[in-house]
Motif scaffolding. Structure first.
Motif, PDB file in Angstrom:
ATOM      1  N   ILE A   6     -14.365  -4.098  40.308  1.00 47.83           N
ATOM      2  CA  ILE A   6     -13.275  -5.081  40.354  1.00 47.83           C
ATOM      3  C   ILE A   6     -12.397  -4.923  39.219  1.00 47.83           C
ATOM      4  O   ILE A   6     -12.645  -4.519  38.314  1.00 47.83           O
ATOM      5  N   GLY A   7     -11.408  -5.632  39.146  1.00 49.90           N
ATOM      6  CA  GLY A   7     -10.278  -5.533  38.405  1.00 49.90           C
ATOM      7  C   GLY A   7      -8.776  -5.851  38.785  1.00 49.90           C
ATOM      8  O   GLY A   7      -8.700  -5.765  40.122  1.00 49.90           O
ATOM      9  N   PRO A   8      -7.965  -6.222  37.925  1.00 51.54           N
ATOM     10  CA  PRO A   8      -6.517  -6.790  38.541  1.00 51.54           C
ATOM     11  C   PRO A   8      -5.914  -5.245  38.763  1.00 51.54           C
ATOM     12  O   PRO A   8      -6.294  -4.140  38.541  1.00 51.54           O
ATOM     13  N   ASN A   9      -4.863  -5.662  39.765  1.00 53.44           N
ATOM     14  CA  ASN A   9      -3.820  -4.367  40.020  1.00 53.44           C
ATOM     15  C   ASN A   9      -3.433  -3.451  38.925  1.00 53.44           C
ATOM     16  O   ASN A   9      -3.028  -4.150  37.790  1.00 53.44           O
ATOM     17  N   GLY A  10      -3.494  -2.537  39.289  1.00 54.89           N
ATOM     18  CA  GLY A  10      -2.857  -1.286  38.035  1.00 54.89           C
ATOM     19  C   GLY A  10      -3.718  -1.035  37.059  1.00 54.89           C
ATOM     20  O   GLY A  10      -3.335  -0.330  36.024  1.00 54.89           O
ATOM     21  N   THR A  11      -4.919  -1.297  37.155  1.00 54.67           N
ATOM     22  CA  THR A  11      -5.972  -1.096  36.196  1.00 54.67           C
ATOM     23  C   THR A  11      -6.680   0.239  36.178  1.00 54.67           C
ATOM     24  O   THR A  11      -7.428   0.550  35.472  1.00 54.67           O
ATOM     25  N   GLY A  12      -6.509   0.946  37.522  1.00 55.32           N
ATOM     26  CA  GLY A  12      -7.013   2.275  37.603  1.00 55.32           C
ATOM     27  C   GLY A  12      -8.290   2.402  38.479  1.00 55.32           C
ATOM     28  O   GLY A  12      -8.928   3.166  38.489  1.00 55.32           O
ATOM     29  N   LYS A  13      -8.541   1.439  39.234  1.00 55.86           N
ATOM     30  CA  LYS A  13      -9.623   1.503  40.302  1.00 55.86           C
ATOM     31  C   LYS A  13      -9.592   2.540  41.129  1.00 55.86           C
ATOM     32  O   LYS A  13     -10.692   3.261  41.253  1.00 55.86           O
ATOM     33  N   SER A  14      -8.392   2.655  41.965  1.00 57.33           N
ATOM     34  CA  SER A  14      -8.385   3.816  42.784  1.00 57.33           C
ATOM     35  C   SER A  14      -8.287   5.200  42.067  1.00 57.33           C
ATOM     36  O   SER A  14      -8.857   6.071  42.639  1.00 57.33           O
TER      37      SER A  14
ATOM     38  N   LEU B 160     -13.151  -3.657  35.415  1.00 57.23           N
ATOM     39  CA  LEU B 160     -12.244  -2.886  34.605  1.00 57.23           C
ATOM     40  C   LEU B 160     -10.924  -3.602  34.288  1.00 57.23           C
ATOM     41  O   LEU B 160     -10.507  -4.271  35.083  1.00 57.23           O
ATOM     42  N   LYS B 161     -10.279  -3.106  33.185  1.00 52.72           N
ATOM     43  CA  LYS B 161      -9.068  -3.666  33.028  1.00 52.72           C
ATOM     44  C   LYS B 161      -8.739  -2.763  31.684  1.00 52.72           C
ATOM     45  O   LYS B 161      -9.250  -2.295  30.801  1.00 52.72           O
ATOM     46  N   ASN B 162      -7.194  -2.350  31.952  1.00 53.64           N
ATOM     47  CA  ASN B 162      -6.532  -1.574  31.074  1.00 53.64           C
ATOM     48  C   ASN B 162      -7.367  -0.133  30.614  1.00 53.64           C
ATOM     49  O   ASN B 162      -7.304   0.226  29.535  1.00 53.64           O
ATOM     50  N   GLY B 163      -7.964   0.502  31.722  1.00 53.08           N
ATOM     51  CA  GLY B 163      -8.461   1.790  31.531  1.00 53.08           C
ATOM     52  C   GLY B 163      -9.940   1.554  30.831  1.00 53.08           C
ATOM     53  O   GLY B 163     -10.597   2.514  30.552  1.00 53.08           O
ATOM     54  N   HIS B 164     -10.549   0.297  30.673  1.00 54.35           N
ATOM     55  CA  HIS B 164     -11.897   0.230  29.938  1.00 54.35           C
ATOM     56  C   HIS B 164     -12.965  -0.318  30.985  1.00 54.35           C
ATOM     57  O   HIS B 164     -12.397  -1.221  31.700  1.00 54.35           O
ATOM     58  N   VAL B 165     -14.118  -0.146  30.995  1.00 54.62           N
ATOM     59  CA  VAL B 165     -15.135  -1.162  31.461  1.00 54.62           C
ATOM     60  C   VAL B 165     -15.628  -1.910  30.629  1.00 54.62           C
ATOM     61  O   VAL B 165     -16.037  -2.045  29.587  1.00 54.62           O
ATOM     62  N   VAL B 166     -14.893  -3.597  30.839  1.00 53.24           N
ATOM     63  CA  VAL B 166     -15.103  -4.697  30.042  1.00 53.24           C
ATOM     64  C   VAL B 166     -16.507  -5.164  30.158  1.00 53.24           C
ATOM     65  O   VAL B 166     -16.930  -5.948  29.433  1.00 53.24           O
ATOM     66  N   ALA B 167     -17.250  -5.111  31.482  1.00 50.56           N
ATOM     67  CA  ALA B 167     -18.303  -5.471  31.656  1.00 50.56           C
ATOM     68  C   ALA B 167     -19.198  -4.744  32.749  1.00 50.56           C
ATOM     69  O   ALA B 167     -18.408  -4.223  33.780  1.00 50.56           O
ATOM     70  N   SER B 168     -20.183  -4.735  32.814  1.00 51.69           N
ATOM     71  CA  SER B 168     -20.907  -4.111  34.016  1.00 51.69           C
ATOM     72  C   SER B 168     -22.438  -4.919  33.905  1.00 51.69           C
ATOM     73  O   SER B 168     -22.914  -5.292  32.869  1.00 51.69           O
TER      74      SER B 168
ATOM     75  N   ALA C 231     -15.523 -17.340  31.669  1.00 52.33           N
ATOM     76  CA  ALA C 231     -14.837 -16.833  30.829  1.00 52.33           C
ATOM     77  C   ALA C 231     -14.399 -15.157  31.031  1.00 52.33           C
ATOM     78  O   ALA C 231     -13.283 -14.741  30.781  1.00 52.33           O
ATOM     79  N   LEU C 232     -15.286 -14.591  31.998  1.00 50.50           N
ATOM     80  CA  LEU C 232     -15.000 -13.307  32.525  1.00 50.50           C
ATOM     81  C   LEU C 232     -13.761 -13.093  33.194  1.00 50.50           C
ATOM     82  O   LEU C 232     -12.878 -12.084  33.256  1.00 50.50           O
ATOM     83  N   VAL C 233     -13.669 -13.895  34.125  1.00 52.69           N
ATOM     84  CA  VAL C 233     -12.743 -14.271  35.172  1.00 52.69           C
ATOM     85  C   VAL C 233     -11.370 -14.661  34.589  1.00 52.69           C
ATOM     86  O   VAL C 233     -10.270 -14.048  35.007  1.00 52.69           O
ATOM     87  N   LYS C 234     -11.439 -15.411  33.372  1.00 45.80           N
ATOM     88  CA  LYS C 234     -10.173 -15.645  32.890  1.00 45.80           C
ATOM     89  C   LYS C 234      -9.549 -14.457  31.733  1.00 45.80           C
ATOM     90  O   LYS C 234      -8.429 -14.039  31.878  1.00 45.80           O
ATOM     91  N   GLU C 235     -10.540 -13.835  31.289  1.00 42.75           N
ATOM     92  CA  GLU C 235     -10.526 -12.591  30.353  1.00 42.75           C
ATOM     93  C   GLU C 235      -9.721 -11.402  31.460  1.00 42.75           C
ATOM     94  O   GLU C 235      -8.731 -10.717  31.000  1.00 42.75           O
ATOM     95  N   VAL C 236     -10.122 -11.043  32.502  1.00 44.22           N
ATOM     96  CA  VAL C 236      -9.731 -10.225  33.415  1.00 44.22           C
ATOM     97  C   VAL C 236      -8.628 -10.139  34.063  1.00 44.22           C
ATOM     98  O   VAL C 236      -7.703  -9.574  34.142  1.00 44.22           O
ATOM     99  N   TYR C 237      -8.546 -11.620  34.810  1.00 42.50           N
ATOM    100  CA  TYR C 237      -7.438 -12.066  35.805  1.00 42.50           C
ATOM    101  C   TYR C 237      -6.588 -13.042  35.166  1.00 42.50           C
ATOM    102  O   TYR C 237      -5.490 -13.066  35.880  1.00 42.50           O
ATOM    103  N   ASP C 238      -6.816 -13.491  33.980  1.00 45.03           N
ATOM    104  CA  ASP C 238      -5.682 -14.861  33.508  1.00 45.03           C
ATOM    105  C   ASP C 238      -5.710 -15.967  34.410  1.00 45.03           C
ATOM    106  O   ASP C 238      -4.723 -16.268  34.762  1.00 45.03           O
ATOM    107  N   VAL C 239      -6.970 -16.097  35.225  1.00 46.80           N
ATOM    108  CA  VAL C 239      -7.003 -17.321  36.013  1.00 46.80           C
ATOM    109  C   VAL C 239      -8.252 -18.004  35.701  1.00 46.80           C
ATOM    110  O   VAL C 239      -9.327 -17.712  35.508  1.00 46.80           O
ATOM    111  N   ASN C 240      -7.905 -19.460  35.616  1.00 41.03           N
ATOM    112  CA  ASN C 240      -9.157 -20.310  35.488  1.00 41.03           C
ATOM    113  C   ASN C 240      -9.912 -20.361  36.930  1.00 41.03           C
ATOM    114  O   ASN C 240      -9.350 -20.349  37.957  1.00 41.03           O
TER     115      ASN C 240
END
Length: 276
Positions: A33-41, A209-217, A227-236
Motif C-alpha cells: 500500500i502507499g500513495p500514488n507515484g510512490t513506486g508500487k507498480s 511504501l512512501k517516497n521509495g522507502h518501506v516506512v512500515a511492515s 498516525a501511519l495513515v496521516k504520515e503516508v497519505y496526509d489524511v486524518n
C-alpha cells in the motif's frame, strides 16, 4: 523466500526505490500500500525483471535475478499487471489456457482443458468459457486474467490492483480464492491494493511504501494506525477493530464538522374531548 536487499531503482531523475530491503515468506499474502507515484507498480515490474534496478539484489531460493537468465527467472512467476487490454479474437477458455503456453501444442491435452475449466468454475465464470474476451467488461477481464495467472502454477504470484474494476462480490471471490491457494500451494503472493480495508482483511503482511522507502511492515492489526495513515497519505482517519481484531479505517473529511440531525416534531392532531 523472496528476498530484496538494498534495492535502488531510478527512472530518469525520479527515485522509486532507495536502499529497499525486505523478505517475503511463502504461504502468505503480502500487500503493498502507499500513495500514488510512490513506486508500487514499479517495484512489481522490477521483481519481474521488466525494469532493471540501479543497484541491489533480488533472489528467490538462492537464485538471483540476472539479465542473462531473465526467461528462466520469469518461469517462476504468475504476473497480473495493472493495464488490462484484451482486444483479441480469442475465447475466454483460450485466454486462460495461455497461462500454460509452454505446454500447448498442435493438440490440446484434455487435462489442460479440464484445469482451465476448473479455474473458471472456482471464480464463478465457467458460463463465459466460450465467450469472446473482447466482448467482456473490464471487471470480467480482470477475473479472466486472474484465472490465467493461476494456470501457470506459479511459485511467485504478483498482482497489480487486481480488484480495481470488480464489484463487491467478485472482489471477495478473487481475494478469497487467492488467499486459499496461496496457503495451500505455499506461493509467495504479492499484490498492490489501494483499498486499505481490503488490505487489512486479506494481508498477512503489509508493506507500506512512501517516497521509495518501506516506512512500515507487518501484520495490519499491528501497524495500521491513525498516525501511519496521516504520515503516508496526509489524511486524518479513525482506526477501529472489529470482533476478529481486523482494523477498519474511516477517513475524516478535512474541515468537516458533522452536525447532529434536528428532530422535527410530528404534526399532532388535536384530540376532541367528547363529554356525555
Amino acid at each position: 523466500m523472496l528476498q530484496v536487499n538494498k534495492l535502488n531503482v531510478t527512472l530518469d531523475t525520479l527515485i522509486l526505490a532507495k536502499d529497499m530491503s525486505f523478505s517475503l515468506e511463502p504461504g502468505k499474502v503480502h500487500v503493498i500500500i502507499g500513495p500514488n507515484g510512490t513506486g508500487k507498480s514499479t517495484l512489481l515490474k522490477t521483481l519481474f525483471g521488466d525494469i532493471q534496478p540501479t543497484s541491489g539484489d533480488i533472489s528467490f531460493r538462492d537464485t538471483s535475478l540476472k539479465r542473462k537468465q531473465i526467461s528462466r527467472w520469469r518461469e517462476q512467476f504468475g504476473y497480473m499487471p495493472q493495464d488490462i487490454r484484451l482486444d483479441i479474437e480469442l475465447s475466454v477458455l483460450e485466454v486462460v489456457l495461455l497461462g500454460q503456453l509452454n505446454a500447448l501444442g498442435l493438440r490440446l491435452d484434455n487435462s489442460l482443458i479440464k484445469q482451465a475449466l476448473t479455474a473458471l468454475e472456482k471464480i464463478g465464470l465457467l458460463h463465459l468459457a466460450n465467450r469472446p474476451v473482447n466482448k467482456l467488461s473490464g471487471g470480467q477481464c480482470q477475473m479472466i486474467l486472474f484465472a490465467q495467472a493461476l494456470m501457470r502454477n506459479p511459485k511467485i504470484l504478483m498482482l497489480d490492483e487486481p480488484v480495481s474494476a470488480l464489484d463487491l462480490h467478485f472482489q471477495h471471490v478473487l481475494l478469497d480464492h487467492l488467499d486459499t491457494q496461496t496457503k495451500q500451494q505455499s506461493w509467495v503472493t504479492l499484490m498492490v491494493l489501494h483499498d486499505l480495508n481490503l488490505a487489512a482483511q486479506y494481508a498477512d503482511n503489509l508493506l507500506v511504501l512512501k517516497n521509495g522507502h518501506v516506512v512500515a511492515s507487518g501484520h495490519p492489526s499491528d501497524i495500521l494506525t491513525p498516525a501511519l495513515v496521516k504520515e503516508v497519505y496526509d489524511v486524518n482517519a479513525e482506526v477501529t477493530k472489529d470482533s476478529y481484531g481486523i482494523p477498519f479505517i474511516r477517513t475524516i473529511r478535512p474541515g468537516f464538522t458533522p452536525q447532529k440531525p434536528t428532530l422535527q416534531p410530528h404534526n399532532l392532531q388535536s384530540k376532541r374531548t367528547i363529554c356525555l
